[in-house]
Enzyme design. Structure first.
Site, short mmCIF file in Angstrom:
data_model
loop_
_atom_site.label_atom_id
_atom_site.label_comp_id
_atom_site.label_asym_id
_atom_site.label_seq_id
_atom_site.Cartn_x
_atom_site.Cartn_y
_atom_site.Cartn_z
N HIS A 944 0.85 -1.19 0.00
CA HIS A 944 0.00 0.00 0.00
C HIS A 944 0.89 1.24 0.00
CE1 HIS A 944 -3.18 -2.75 1.92
NE2 HIS A 944 -3.37 -2.66 0.61
N GLU A 947 1.26 3.85 2.84
CA GLU A 947 1.78 3.42 4.13
C GLU A 947 3.30 3.47 4.13
OE1 GLU A 947 -2.09 0.51 4.54
OE2 GLU A 947 -0.11 -0.39 4.48
N HIS A 1041 2.94 -3.25 7.02
CA HIS A 1041 1.90 -2.28 6.65
C HIS A 1041 1.91 -1.09 7.60
CE1 HIS A 1041 -0.75 -4.49 3.71
NE2 HIS A 1041 0.11 -5.43 4.07
N GLU A 1126 1.42 -4.16 11.43
CA GLU A 1126 0.85 -2.83 11.23
C GLU A 1126 1.55 -1.83 12.14
OE1 GLU A 1126 -1.74 -2.06 9.23
OE2 GLU A 1126 -2.70 -3.99 8.77
ZN ZN Z 1 -1.80 -1.74 4.34
#
Ligand code: ZN
Length: 1247
Positions: A944, A947, A1041, A1126
């Site tokens: 992504h 990010e 992420h 994350e």
């Molecule tokens: Zn992500």
């Protein structure tokens, strides 16, 4: 006839007079009651008297085990005598006045409400109903109404609604009777079906007869009438009735009257009641129109402004602002289309999915706000009984996205492609077949191993293959920029570091004496290394030595501590670097001295670009800083010397890298921050404390645009959709904007007031949404002025900008003064739903979606500075290539580093693949065997593009893995690392937030990636499938992420057991056989990494995530430890960094700590220390019940504390409240309705 027995007859003191009377009453129940009316009256009157005069009597009747209430109710049911009924009603009234809700609850549970309704109906049929009876009945009903969940239904079914309404109609002046009737009406109306029925019976008009302009008396009556009206108006039919009856201007006039006359604010509840009525009417479109027509905006705006100084009037201001926001005419964004300003022609358009949808749209559908979005003509009130609303809510709060198919919960290895096809990936695993016979890696200290030879050989192997594996451009640069570090080979620390395995393999037979000898050798080596390689922090020598001294009883904790401090130092500002180190570092073209560069930075022969405001050239503007050049070509720019602090950074190399990067808009500029580099500031950056009322203030400023339209400039100053962009030649009155560089994202800037700008972000390419990421340049600013910036097309329903997160700013003036850094900045930051919307067709069939405003204010410190703003620390694809190129320089003779190109992205950018491990100790069979058989760790990041924190964490991991510390050496000895550091290079290059050039979220393509449209995913999956096929599936898979809605760092994993626990599916115990190993890594991280939070981890498998890397690698490749890690974009709310933003230092530290945790995991698994592992795991199980981890990956409301200020994101009519609000796996809609994740799954989640 009911004849309950007084159960208190025995065992209760016989001297209780009230109980004796009750027994007497009980005996008379039935026939006797009819025969002896006088007696019944007498007994009930006596009971009443006792209860009125003696508190204990009431207690005795209501005491537990007493059947007093049954007897009383039975008598009430059985008697026909009005006086007896009244007596009993008085008794009940006395009893229920005390004891708060408990007694009323007993009354309801014994069927009291039904009996009251029955009497009400019966008595209403009398020719002249007793007024006193009606009064008492309604008083009692008002008391118990809220305790009876079926009250509304019972009232309707018994026919009581009309009785009450008629009473009110017939007694408009009888305030004594009116009050309880209105109170009951208020309870009736809480049920939507009742409200509709009452409305048909004229209840709305009736209420408007009762509410009056400002008076000083009978205000309680007025208050109740308003409450009842407010409840009635929740029905759309009633709201329409009120509009048709032209009651909207009446309500506004009443409100204004009370606002003016209630100068001491004693009747706030009445004023609030009037606003609630307006709020409910404006839930329908007709109501909003009537409100606007009646000048409601101005009336509420002015009255609210007058209320602002009085804090107790906040509720009025909040409701007013909600109404105004709702009625603010919906508008489309000031854009020609919401599709991306850039177009990329796909090789083919997939048959289904978001891109297919986008391509099949008729032109211009997104240009209008779809009128059908809030067209209520057709939608009547739903005839559902809402008495059980609470129960329904409870039901809905369960996570219905949870995977309940046990078949899908059991990992099923599927190799997908045939092995012949997978064979092409063999060349990416040379380390698994390498025999090292061509290398001289003998332990002899005169080894002449050249560190780059491995790399070169692998490159040549790659280039010989038929597949398009391209040697990265940086190879060409390496002679100049990446000199081989060969000097340390002489005093090879190989042997010394080779001791490390002995720490983990107790079988090692190295004699102790030899250890000491080797330590000496390392000592010398490190000293030398240190002098010649500035990337090694000065404290490292000591660190290495002291850690090595633990050889026998190696303390992980201590080493870890030192190791982490090492990591920290390596990225902090250290001025005490030895002089000679500075000189050694000078390599290639000088970068650390003042020099002339073309300002600004441009590629490809363009020599000037005008930057800076006021039409002046940036170069001359900063002449005050020293140099002076009016010409504008080749202005003097002092490049900050960051070479010591940023060993992986080199401005010239960066520019070289940019030249080889392919962007859709064909960017030719380089942003200064990416060129200069970012040095983590020394100071801590606390989260911003929210100023009370900030959101309200901003919203009022927005509303002012409508109230005072002449104050609005609406001047477009930047517009990518216009070829001549930027549009405005600065005349000193406007800021200048620019975003035409790698990862840049700003589509349009509109100057709305002198110092206020609306900014619009560009959609991801081949998409019409996904905007959140921003990165742009601002110049031409004045000092001492507060500028307000509003990003008006944000999409997520909530943001960490509401919880302390600040934007990032990079000042070029600061950079050339020696402080090149991104810093958290901005004040008055908040995030709220605005009046811009897009059509339902554009959103793919859902209702039109509102956009959100992220607003911040900024006071610039330097005149005519060039500043950059970003959502998070930028990390471009060119930066990655530069870092990878510089990483080569960290190679020592012990490190096996290979860089391959996995494939080309859709946009023609290379997708790098790294292999890092330790060289074998020798090319002896044993050593080569150990080398080849190391377990694999597979890491990836940045699928992504928005990010960017994932890239900084990855940088920390890579630097740590390439480090010279003993821990790093042990890690390399323990594992083979396979790393894809950027899964979505195109998205990063083009400033996308979520998608690749295919317009799709690549992390939703893992189940069935298309080789043409999703090459990076297709080939990364291919690597994993190949590994599975040769029985070498990785021990750990982790995809890095960033998370925009939660704080801290945490992991998502996959567990059958925990998924079953969180759902209601039936599973046998054999279904739940599961190794708890998946919890070990996050558990270790929670122990060693201060930013890591176990409580935010989740191991639940959700359906909407079944095509993410984590779930597919777990299910298809069979990797039990398959994770998403994350990292917050904001900061921490626990641990050492509580209350602070996460900077790049902390992110890089996290990447290093991830490595340290892997080493611990190794210790737990490879040492066969099962006991230890079991201890750890039993510890894990033991604490599970205390909710160690989260039951879902969705963001829950309790994740963030509420503020003093009432935050209402959903300034929408009710009908829109139920639309899906969620984005990226988060749910923060006010009413916490559970929403349809499936329908929006590709944007729904944060994985
Ligand atoms: Zn992500």
């Amino acid at each position: 006839m009911n004849k309950p027995k007084m159960s208190t007859e025995k065992g209760v003191p016989s001297n209780s007079r009230v109980l004796m009377l009750l027994s007497q009453l009980e005996r008379m129940n039935g026939d006797a009651m009819e025969k002896n009316v006088a007696m019944t009256r007498q007994v009930t009157a006596k009971i009443l008297h006792l209860i009125q005069t003696q508190e204990k009597s009431g207690k005795e009747v209501m005491s537990k085990g007493s059947s007093g209430m049954e007897v009383i109710l039975a008598s009430l049911e059985n008697t026909q005598d009005v006086q007896t009924i009244l007596n009993i009603l008085y008794i009940l009234s006395e009893l229920l006045t005390v004891g708060r809700g408990r007694r009323a609850g007993v009354f309801v549970s014994k069927g009291g409400t039904g009996i009251l309704f029955h009497i009400l109906i019966t008595s209403s049929k009398e020719l002249v109903p007793s007024e006193e009876l009606m009064l008492q009945l309604h008083s009692l009903l008002a008391k118990v109404g809220s305790k009876d969940r079926k009250f509304g239904v019972k009232a309707r079914l018994s026919g009581a609604l009309n009785v009450t309404v008629n009473l009110i109609k017939q007694n408009p002046q009888n305030s004594k009777l009116l009050l309880p009737c209105l109170q009951v009406l208020r309870v009736y109306s809480a049920n939507l079906v009742n409200a509709i029925s009452l409305g048909k019976n004229g209840a709305v008009e009736l209420m408007f007869k009762i509410i009056v302009p400002y008076i000083k008396k009978s205000t309680s009556l007025l208050k109740v009438a308003l409450d009842a009206l407010g409840a009635l108006l929740k029905s759309k039919t009633n709201a329409r009735r009120a509009v048709d009856g032209e009651y909207v201007p009446i309500l506004l006039a009443l409100y204004l009257d009370w606002h003016r006359n209630d100068t001491r604010h004693r009747h706030m509840l009445i004023r609030k009641g009037l606003l609630v009525c307006l709020r409910n009417i404006t839930n329908i479109k007709l109501g909003r129109k009537a409100f606007i027509d009646a000048d409601g905006m101005r009336i509420l705006y002015n009255s609210s402004t007058e209320c602002l100084p009085v804090r107790t009037l906040d509720p009025l201001i909040n409701i007013s602002s909600l109404i105004m926001r709702k009625c603010f005419p919906k508008n489309r964004l000031p854009l020609p289309t919401i599709k991306s300003a850039f177009h990329y022609q796909l090789p083919h358009v997939p048959a289904v999915g978001p891109v297919a949808q986008l391509y099949s749209q008729p032109p211009g559908v997104d240009d209008v706000v779809d009128e059908s979005d809030d067209n209520e003509e057709a939608d009547a009130d739903t005839e559902n009984d809402t008495d059980n609303e609470e129960e329904e809510k409870e039901q809905r709060s369960l996570n219905d996205d949870i995977e309940t198919d046990l078949n899908k919960l059991h990992p099923k290895k599927s190799l997908g492609r045939p092995f012949e096809e997978l064979r092409v990936y063999e060349r990416f695993f040379l380390e698994l077949s390498e025999d090292f016979q061509g290398y001289n890696i003998d332990s002899s200290k005169t080894s002449s191993t050249t560190p780059s030879s491995v790399s070169l050989s692998s490159w040549s192997a790659s280039t010989q293959s038929t597949q398009p594996i391209i040697v990265p451009r940086d190879q060409a640069l390496s002679p100049k920029h990446v000199p081989a570090l060969s000097c340390q080979a002489d005093c090879s620390p190989t042997k010394g570091i080779s001791m490390q395995p002995s720490l983990f393999a107790p079988t090692s037979t190295l004699p102790a004496s030899l250890n000491y000898l080797e330590l000496d050798a390392i000592h010398l080596t490190k000293e030398q290394d240190h002098k010649e390689n500035v990337h090694i922090p000065s404290a490292d020598t000591q660190t290495s030595l002291s850690s090595l001294n633990f050889t026998g009883s190696f303390s992980q904790e201590q080493v870890k501590e030192q190791e982490l401090s090492h990591v920290l130092e390596s990225v902090s500002i250290e001025e005490q670097m030895p002089r000679e180190a500075r000189e050694v570092k000078q390599e290639g073209p000088s970068v650390n001295s003042t020099r002339h560069i073309q300002s600004p930075l441009l590629l490809g022969g363009i020599t000037t670009r005008r930057v800076g405001g006021g039409g002046s050239n940036w170069g001359s503007d900063c002449g005050s800083e020293g140099a002076d050049d009016e010409g504008g070509e080749g202005a003097v720019l002092e490049v900050p010397d960051t070479s010591l602090l940023l060993p992986l950074h080199n401005p010239d190399l960066y520019v070289e890298m940019v030249k080889g990067t392919h962007s859709v808009p064909q960017y030719a500029e380089v942003a200064y921050p990416d060129y200069f580099g970012h040095v983590t500031p020394k100071c801590r950056e606390p989260l911003l404390e929210r100023v009370y009322g900030v959101q309200r203030l901003k919203i009022f400023q927005d509303i002012e645009r409508l109230i005072h339209p002449n104050d609005i400039l609406d001047k477009v100053v930047y517009d990518l959709d216009i070829p001549s962009c930027p549009v405005i030649e600065g005349n000193g009155e406007s800021l200048k904007f620019n975003s035409q560089f790698e990862s840049g994202n700003l589509r349009k800037a509109v100057q709305v007031r002198k110092y206020e700008y609306d900014l619009l972000l560009n959609s991801d390419i081949n998409s019409n949404h996904h905007h959140q990421w921003f990165y742009f340049e601002v110049s031409g600013m004045r000092v001492g002025t507060t500028y307000r910036f509003n990003i008006i097309n944000s999409e997520k329903s909530n943001s960490q900008f509401n919880y302390g997160m600040q934007v990032l700013m990079y000042s070029v003036q600061e950079a050339i003064s020696g402080r090149p850094c991104w810093a958290r900045t901005g004040t008055d930051i908040c995030y709220y739903k605005n009046h811009f919307a897009r059509s339902s067709i554009a959103t793919g069939g859902q209702k039109g979606k509102s956009y959100y405003t992220m607003t911040f204010s900024m006071n610039f410190s330097h005149k005519d500075d060039v500043c950059y703003f970003a959502y998070h620390y930028p990390y471009t694809y060119s930066t990655l290539k530069m870092h990878l190129s510089k990483l080569e320089a960290l190679r020592t003779s012990q490190i096996y580093l290979r860089q391959d190109v996995l494939c080309k992205s859709l946009g023609g950018n290379d997708c790098p693949l790294l292999t890092i491990t330790a060289m074998p100790d020798s090319n002896s069979n044993d050593h080569v065997c150990q080398f080849r058989n190391r377990p694999l760790i597979f890491l990836s990041a940045r699928v992504h593009p928005g990010e960017t924190n994932a890239s900084w964490v990855m940088k920390g991991t890579l630097e740590f893995l390439m480090g010279i510390s003993p821990l790093a050496a042990s890690l390399r000895e323990a594992y083979i690392f396979k790393i894809v550091p950027m899964l979505n290079p195109d998205g990063v290059v083009n400033g996308n937030h979520r998608c690749s050039l295919s317009g799709e979220d690549l992390n939703r393509q893992w189940q069935n990636p298309n080789p043409e449209l999703h090459p990076t995913i297709y080939h990364t999956k291919g690597l994993l499938q190949y590994l599975a096929h040769i029985q070498r599936a990785p021990l750990v898979f982790c995809d890095y992420h960033g998370h925009s809605r939660k704080k801290n760092v945490f992991m998502y994993g996959c567990s059958v057991k925990e998924t079953v626990w969180q759902s209601d599916i039936k599973a046998t115990s054999s279904d739940l056989q599961e190794d708890l190993g998946y919890r070990a890594l996050p558990k270790i991280l929670s122990q060693i990494a201060p930013a890591f939070s176990m409580a935010s981890c989740s191991f639940v498998v959700e359906r909407s995530k079944e095509s993410t890397a984590r779930v597919v690698v777990w299910r298809e490749i069979g990797v039990q430890r398959s994770y998403t890690m994350e990292s917050t974009l904001c900061g921490c709310d626990q641990g050492k960094y509580k209350g602070l933003h996460m900077g790049t230092r902390e992110l890089e530290e996290m990447g290093a700590q991830f490595c340290v945790a892997l080493l611990r995991l190794k210790r737990l698994t490879v040492l066969h220390n099962h006991q230890h592992l079991l201890d750890l795991e039993s510890d894990i199980i033991g604490t599970h019940t205390k909710v160690v981890s989260s039951p879902t990956t969705y963001v829950m409301e309790e994740d963030e504390p509420s503020f003093l200020e009432a935050i209402d994101y959903s300034a929408e009519s009710n009908d829109e409240d139920v639309e899906p609000e969620s984005e990226h796996g988060v749910e923060v809609s006010e009413n916490s309705n559970h929403q349809d994740h499936q329908s929006d799954s590709e944007t729904n989640h944060r994985d």
